[in-house]
Motif scaffolding. Structure first.
Motif, short mmCIF file in Angstrom:
data_model
loop_
_atom_site.label_atom_id
_atom_site.label_comp_id
_atom_site.label_asym_id
_atom_site.label_seq_id
_atom_site.Cartn_x
_atom_site.Cartn_y
_atom_site.Cartn_z
N ILE A 136 13.37 -1.47 1.01
CA ILE A 136 12.56 -2.17 0.01
C ILE A 136 11.15 -2.32 0.58
O ILE A 136 10.93 -3.08 1.52
N ASP A 137 10.23 -1.53 0.04
CA ASP A 137 8.84 -1.52 0.51
C ASP A 137 8.22 -2.91 0.41
O ASP A 137 8.28 -3.54 -0.64
N GLY A 138 7.66 -3.39 1.51
CA GLY A 138 6.98 -4.68 1.49
C GLY A 138 7.90 -5.88 1.65
O GLY A 138 7.43 -7.00 1.76
N GLY A 139 9.21 -5.64 1.65
CA GLY A 139 10.19 -6.69 1.94
C GLY A 139 10.10 -7.90 1.03
O GLY A 139 9.72 -7.82 -0.14
N MET A 140 10.46 -9.05 1.60
CA MET A 140 10.49 -10.30 0.82
C MET A 140 9.11 -10.71 0.34
O MET A 140 8.99 -11.34 -0.71
N LEU A 141 8.07 -10.36 1.08
CA LEU A 141 6.72 -10.73 0.62
C LEU A 141 6.41 -10.01 -0.69
O LEU A 141 5.87 -10.59 -1.63
N ALA A 142 6.79 -8.72 -0.78
CA ALA A 142 6.57 -7.96 -2.01
C ALA A 142 7.49 -8.47 -3.12
O ALA A 142 7.10 -8.53 -4.30
N TRP A 143 8.72 -8.83 -2.75
CA TRP A 143 9.68 -9.36 -3.73
C TRP A 143 9.11 -10.62 -4.38
O TRP A 143 9.11 -10.77 -5.60
N GLU A 144 8.62 -11.53 -3.54
CA GLU A 144 8.04 -12.78 -4.03
C GLU A 144 6.81 -12.49 -4.89
O GLU A 144 6.64 -13.06 -5.97
N ALA A 145 5.96 -11.57 -4.43
CA ALA A 145 4.73 -11.24 -5.16
C ALA A 145 5.04 -10.62 -6.52
O ALA A 145 4.28 -10.79 -7.47
N ALA A 146 6.18 -9.91 -6.61
CA ALA A 146 6.57 -9.28 -7.86
C ALA A 146 7.22 -10.27 -8.83
O ALA A 146 7.58 -9.92 -9.95
N GLY A 147 7.39 -11.53 -8.36
CA GLY A 147 7.98 -12.55 -9.21
C GLY A 147 9.48 -12.40 -9.39
O GLY A 147 10.05 -12.92 -10.34
N ARG A 148 10.12 -11.69 -8.43
CA ARG A 148 11.57 -11.51 -8.52
C ARG A 148 12.26 -12.81 -8.10
O ARG A 148 11.74 -13.57 -7.28
N PRO A 149 13.46 -13.09 -8.64
CA PRO A 149 14.12 -14.37 -8.36
C PRO A 149 14.56 -14.52 -6.91
O PRO A 149 15.01 -13.55 -6.28
N MET A 150 14.41 -15.73 -6.40
CA MET A 150 14.80 -16.07 -5.04
C MET A 150 15.53 -17.41 -5.06
O MET A 150 15.32 -18.21 -5.96
N VAL A 151 16.36 -17.63 -4.06
CA VAL A 151 17.03 -18.92 -3.88
C VAL A 151 16.87 -19.32 -2.42
O VAL A 151 16.56 -18.50 -1.56
N SER A 152 17.06 -20.62 -2.14
CA SER A 152 17.04 -21.09 -0.75
C SER A 152 18.39 -21.73 -0.45
O SER A 152 19.17 -21.98 -1.36
N GLU A 153 18.63 -22.00 0.81
CA GLU A 153 19.87 -22.65 1.22
C GLU A 153 19.63 -24.15 1.48
O GLU A 153 20.51 -24.83 1.95
N THR A 154 18.42 -24.63 1.19
CA THR A 154 18.03 -25.97 1.60
C THR A 154 17.92 -26.96 0.45
O THR A 154 17.72 -28.15 0.66
N GLY A 155 18.00 -26.46 -0.79
CA GLY A 155 17.80 -27.35 -1.94
C GLY A 155 16.34 -27.52 -2.30
O GLY A 155 16.00 -28.12 -3.30
N THR A 156 15.44 -26.96 -1.48
CA THR A 156 14.01 -26.99 -1.79
C THR A 156 13.62 -25.64 -2.37
O THR A 156 14.37 -24.66 -2.23
#
Length: 109
Positions: free
Chosen positions: A84-104
Motif C-alpha cells: 500500500i503506497d504511502g502506508g497509513m499516512l496515505a490511508w488517513e489522507a485519503a479519508g479511509r476509515p480507521m479505528v484505535s484500540e484506546t477509545g480515543t
C-alpha cells in the motif's frame, strides 16, 4: 536493481481486502484499518501461517518502507501481495476509515 513491487494507492484498496499491518504495537494501538491483521514485521516469519495464500494480501506500514520489504518477501514465496503506497499516512489522507484500540480517535503514530 530489483524489480518494482506491486503497489496500490490507499484509495484503491478494496473495502473487503485482507490488509496485513506490519507496524509495531504502539503504532497499531494508535490507529489502524478496522479489519486489518496485525503481525509486526519482526514476527512475520514465525507467524507466516496466519497470512492467507488464497487471497490477495495488501501490506501496510506507516509510509511504505517496511511493508515494501514484507511485500517483496511474500511475493518471492508465492503470495499475491501488494504494497500500500504511502502506508497509513496515505490511508488517513485519503479519508479511509480507521479505528484505535484506546477509545480515543484514531491517528497515525
Amino acid at each position: 536493481m530489483h524489480q518494482s513491487l506491486p503497489a496500490v494507492g490507499a484509495a484503491e484498496v478494496p473495502a473487503d481486502a485482507f490488509v496485513l499491518d506490519v507496524r509495531e504495537d504502539g503504532e497499531w494501538v494508535a490507529g489502524h484499518v478496522a479489519d486489518a491483521v496485525h503481525i509486526p514485521m519482526g514476527t512475520l516469519i514465525g507467524r507466516i501461517d496466519e497470512v492467507p495464500q488464497e487471497a490477495r494480501v495488501y501490506v501496510m506500514c506507516r509510509v511504505g518502507g517496511r511493508s515494501g520489504q514484507v511485500t517483496a518477501y511474500l511475493v518471492q514465496r508465492g503470495w499475491d501481495a501488494v504494497n500500500i503506497d504511502g502506508g497509513m499516512l496515505a490511508w488517513e489522507a485519503a479519508g479511509r476509515p480507521m479505528v484505535s484500540e484506546t477509545g480515543t480517535p484514531p491517528y497515525v503514530a
